[in-house]
Design a protein around this motif. Sequence first.
Motif, PDB file in Angstrom:
ATOM      1  N   GLN A 414     -17.278  90.722  24.581  1.00 21.29           N
ATOM      2  CA  GLN A 414     -16.284  91.665  25.057  1.00 21.29           C
ATOM      3  C   GLN A 414     -15.260  91.352  26.094  1.00 21.29           C
ATOM      4  O   GLN A 414     -14.114  91.439  25.987  1.00 21.29           O
ATOM      5  CB  GLN A 414     -17.071  93.120  25.792  1.00 21.29           C
ATOM      6  CG  GLN A 414     -16.058  94.131  26.135  1.00 21.29           C
ATOM      7  CD  GLN A 414     -16.790  95.357  26.398  1.00 21.29           C
ATOM      8  OE1 GLN A 414     -17.048  96.244  25.502  1.00 21.29           O
ATOM      9  NE2 GLN A 414     -17.304  95.597  27.608  1.00 21.29           N
ATOM     10  N   ARG A 415     -15.709  90.506  27.046  1.00 19.72           N
ATOM     11  CA  ARG A 415     -14.842  89.903  28.042  1.00 19.72           C
ATOM     12  C   ARG A 415     -13.616  89.007  27.426  1.00 19.72           C
ATOM     13  O   ARG A 415     -12.780  89.072  27.711  1.00 19.72           O
ATOM     14  CB  ARG A 415     -15.709  88.994  29.025  1.00 19.72           C
ATOM     15  CG  ARG A 415     -16.422  90.000  30.244  1.00 19.72           C
ATOM     16  CD  ARG A 415     -16.827  89.090  31.297  1.00 19.72           C
ATOM     17  NE  ARG A 415     -17.695  88.294  30.972  1.00 19.72           N
ATOM     18  CZ  ARG A 415     -19.112  88.520  31.070  1.00 19.72           C
ATOM     19  NH1 ARG A 415     -19.476  90.054  31.201  1.00 19.72           N
ATOM     20  NH2 ARG A 415     -20.175  87.821  30.745  1.00 19.72           N
ATOM     21  N   LEU A 416     -14.183  88.240  26.450  1.00 13.25           N
ATOM     22  CA  LEU A 416     -13.233  87.172  25.663  1.00 13.25           C
ATOM     23  C   LEU A 416     -12.620  88.050  24.634  1.00 13.25           C
ATOM     24  O   LEU A 416     -11.850  87.202  23.878  1.00 13.25           O
ATOM     25  CB  LEU A 416     -14.172  86.096  24.934  1.00 13.25           C
ATOM     26  CG  LEU A 416     -14.877  85.394  25.886  1.00 13.25           C
ATOM     27  CD1 LEU A 416     -16.102  84.406  25.416  1.00 13.25           C
ATOM     28  CD2 LEU A 416     -13.894  84.506  26.798  1.00 13.25           C
ATOM     29  N   GLY A 417     -12.569  89.611  24.390  1.00  9.11           N
ATOM     30  CA  GLY A 417     -11.875  90.000  23.504  1.00  9.11           C
ATOM     31  C   GLY A 417     -12.423  89.878  22.161  1.00  9.11           C
ATOM     32  O   GLY A 417     -11.475  90.188  21.252  1.00  9.11           O
ATOM     33  N   LEU A 418     -13.450  89.484  21.959  1.00 11.45           N
ATOM     34  CA  LEU A 418     -13.807  89.142  20.576  1.00 11.45           C
ATOM     35  C   LEU A 418     -14.901  90.270  19.887  1.00 11.45           C
ATOM     36  O   LEU A 418     -15.128  90.380  18.762  1.00 11.45           O
ATOM     37  CB  LEU A 418     -14.996  87.914  20.410  1.00 11.45           C
ATOM     38  CG  LEU A 418     -14.092  86.668  20.877  1.00 11.45           C
ATOM     39  CD1 LEU A 418     -15.157  85.565  21.164  1.00 11.45           C
ATOM     40  CD2 LEU A 418     -13.033  86.248  19.878  1.00 11.45           C
ATOM     41  N   ALA A 419     -15.139  91.273  20.870  1.00  6.52           N
ATOM     42  CA  ALA A 419     -15.942  92.307  20.597  1.00  6.52           C
ATOM     43  C   ALA A 419     -15.957  93.547  21.444  1.00  6.52           C
ATOM     44  O   ALA A 419     -15.523  93.435  22.465  1.00  6.52           O
ATOM     45  CB  ALA A 419     -17.613  91.841  20.325  1.00  6.52           C
ATOM     46  N   ALA A 420     -16.406  94.517  20.796  1.00  5.84           N
ATOM     47  CA  ALA A 420     -16.566  95.688  21.714  1.00  5.84           C
ATOM     48  C   ALA A 420     -18.369  96.120  21.695  1.00  5.84           C
ATOM     49  O   ALA A 420     -19.188  95.633  20.876  1.00  5.84           O
ATOM     50  CB  ALA A 420     -15.983  96.968  21.191  1.00  5.84           C
ATOM     51  N   PRO A 442      -5.324  94.035  15.735  1.00  6.18           N
ATOM     52  CA  PRO A 442      -4.827  92.903  15.251  1.00  6.18           C
ATOM     53  C   PRO A 442      -5.227  91.852  16.175  1.00  6.18           C
ATOM     54  O   PRO A 442      -5.517  90.584  15.675  1.00  6.18           O
ATOM     55  CB  PRO A 442      -3.469  92.997  14.800  1.00  6.18           C
ATOM     56  CG  PRO A 442      -3.127  94.518  14.740  1.00  6.18           C
ATOM     57  CD  PRO A 442      -3.915  95.158  15.567  1.00  6.18           C
ATOM     58  N   GLU A 443      -4.953  91.961  17.304  1.00  3.72           N
ATOM     59  CA  GLU A 443      -5.220  90.503  18.308  1.00  3.72           C
ATOM     60  C   GLU A 443      -6.723  90.205  18.428  1.00  3.72           C
ATOM     61  O   GLU A 443      -7.034  89.256  18.772  1.00  3.72           O
ATOM     62  CB  GLU A 443      -4.785  90.880  19.776  1.00  3.72           C
ATOM     63  CG  GLU A 443      -5.252  92.259  20.406  1.00  3.72           C
ATOM     64  CD  GLU A 443      -4.495  93.566  20.063  1.00  3.72           C
ATOM     65  OE1 GLU A 443      -4.753  94.543  20.755  1.00  3.72           O
ATOM     66  OE2 GLU A 443      -3.731  93.545  19.162  1.00  3.72           O
ATOM     67  N   VAL A 444      -7.650  91.160  18.199  1.00  2.66           N
ATOM     68  CA  VAL A 444      -8.942  90.948  18.050  1.00  2.66           C
ATOM     69  C   VAL A 444      -9.432  90.151  16.728  1.00  2.66           C
ATOM     70  O   VAL A 444     -10.133  89.146  16.905  1.00  2.66           O
ATOM     71  CB  VAL A 444      -9.808  92.159  18.278  1.00  2.66           C
ATOM     72  CG1 VAL A 444     -11.212  92.074  18.000  1.00  2.66           C
ATOM     73  CG2 VAL A 444      -9.669  93.226  19.314  1.00  2.66           C
TER      74      VAL A 444
END
Length: 483
Positions: A414-420, A442-444
């Motif tokens: 989540q911190r890396l913007g790859l997941a929730a 889209p950015e994820v």
Amino acid sequence: MRALLAFTGSRGDAQPGILLARALRERGHEVTLALAPNLVAFALDHGVPAVPFGCDTGDLLHAQRTDERFAARDPRARSRALFELQRRGVPEALADLRALAPGHDVVVAGMAGEELAESVARSIGVPFAAVHFFPIHPNSAVPVVPTRWAARLPGVVHRWGWSMLARARAAALSPVLPADLDPATPSVRIQAYDPDLFPGLRAELPGPFAGFPIDVDGLLRDRTSGVRITPNGSVTSTRPGEDSWDLPPSATTRPLADESSTAPMGPNTDTLSTSTSAWGTEFGAQLVIDSATTVFDVDHALHAWLESGTAPIYVGFGSMDVGDPVAFVAMLRAVCAARGRRLLLASGWADIAPGIDDQVAVVGQVDHARVLPQCVAAVHHGGAGTTAAALRAGVPQVICSVQADQPYWGQALQRLGLAATTPARTLTAAKLTALLDLVAAPEVGRRAANWAAGLRTDGVARTADAVEHLLDTAEIHTAGRLQ
């Protein structure tokens, strides 16, 4: 080299051991692979010889689910329950490994059972390698509490916390492990994950960093290639030409909906609105039809289902408890339908019947490497193996953590913007919808694709390299002591 590999725990803990055993065998080494009794058949079914040690991990998971202290608000009660669970079965596992160890040159273990395997290695004076699937070694880069607020604490707090955790674990196991063992026995902690998921970690730990032990050629893909439907309307998982087989820990036989039924299917009712014809005509490859049974090829059916419509949302919780399976499937179906997405559910150890209809496919396990790239999102428990597979596929993730290292993976990605991420116990239809909205940005997707492009897939080979290097180092060390 004669290596004893001891990998207890769930299937996710055992899979790296199976892959490592095969890699070492292919290099000409002799390997004894010891697994929890309930996972020996899994290894044998995939062509890797194994022997049992310790206790059934399904029993341990059941004990954890039924112990009310794990849900207590008092952290002391939860800690006592955890330490008691860690001690359970240790004397039996210790005795089994002691009987297996003589004649081996090195002992290798996963994180589960690491201490007892190391004590056996030290007792016979051979080097020991632990394969860490998560950075549990004291460091200041990974918050010891997997929350956003903890990530803002000074690094010295994290290191202190991990050190205290290690001491507490050692104290919990000390009554059942031998003391006064040879401290000079060479050992190594192989970091079997991508350290870049935890910025700053690479400079904190000595390594070696092997990377995720990814199953690159599909050795461990599910071999349950068939579904058997009998004249009385029951459905069992099977292989063509063989008798029905067990899907631990749930029973194999489930009622199948009548041809005209639209009732949901499950352990008491059914989990899918489907019919026998859905397996054999629209999606399934019919393999056998006789007066006793009809068998359909689930692999073929799943492939046909994936090709027949839009990309689905994948959901899989491995060996974790999903609570009421009927309510769980109903919630997933409703969320996916509201998004205009199909649902692919890998039921794992959950008590959910297999089946396929236009909008929902339920199977026991999937080949992550083949299936995940065809999905728009992966909703899972956050086990290291599933996390790595989704990273490799470049698919956005929703991690619903249950225990152990799972919340750490959720927070890291989540911190890396790859997941929730969210704890599985808080999961509702509304929350899952909100999390899927987040990862649909889209950015994820772009970040996930970029990470997949740089992810190394030779983790098994590099882990085998590290084991061989340990033995070489130990031989040099021994020769130096004798001079």
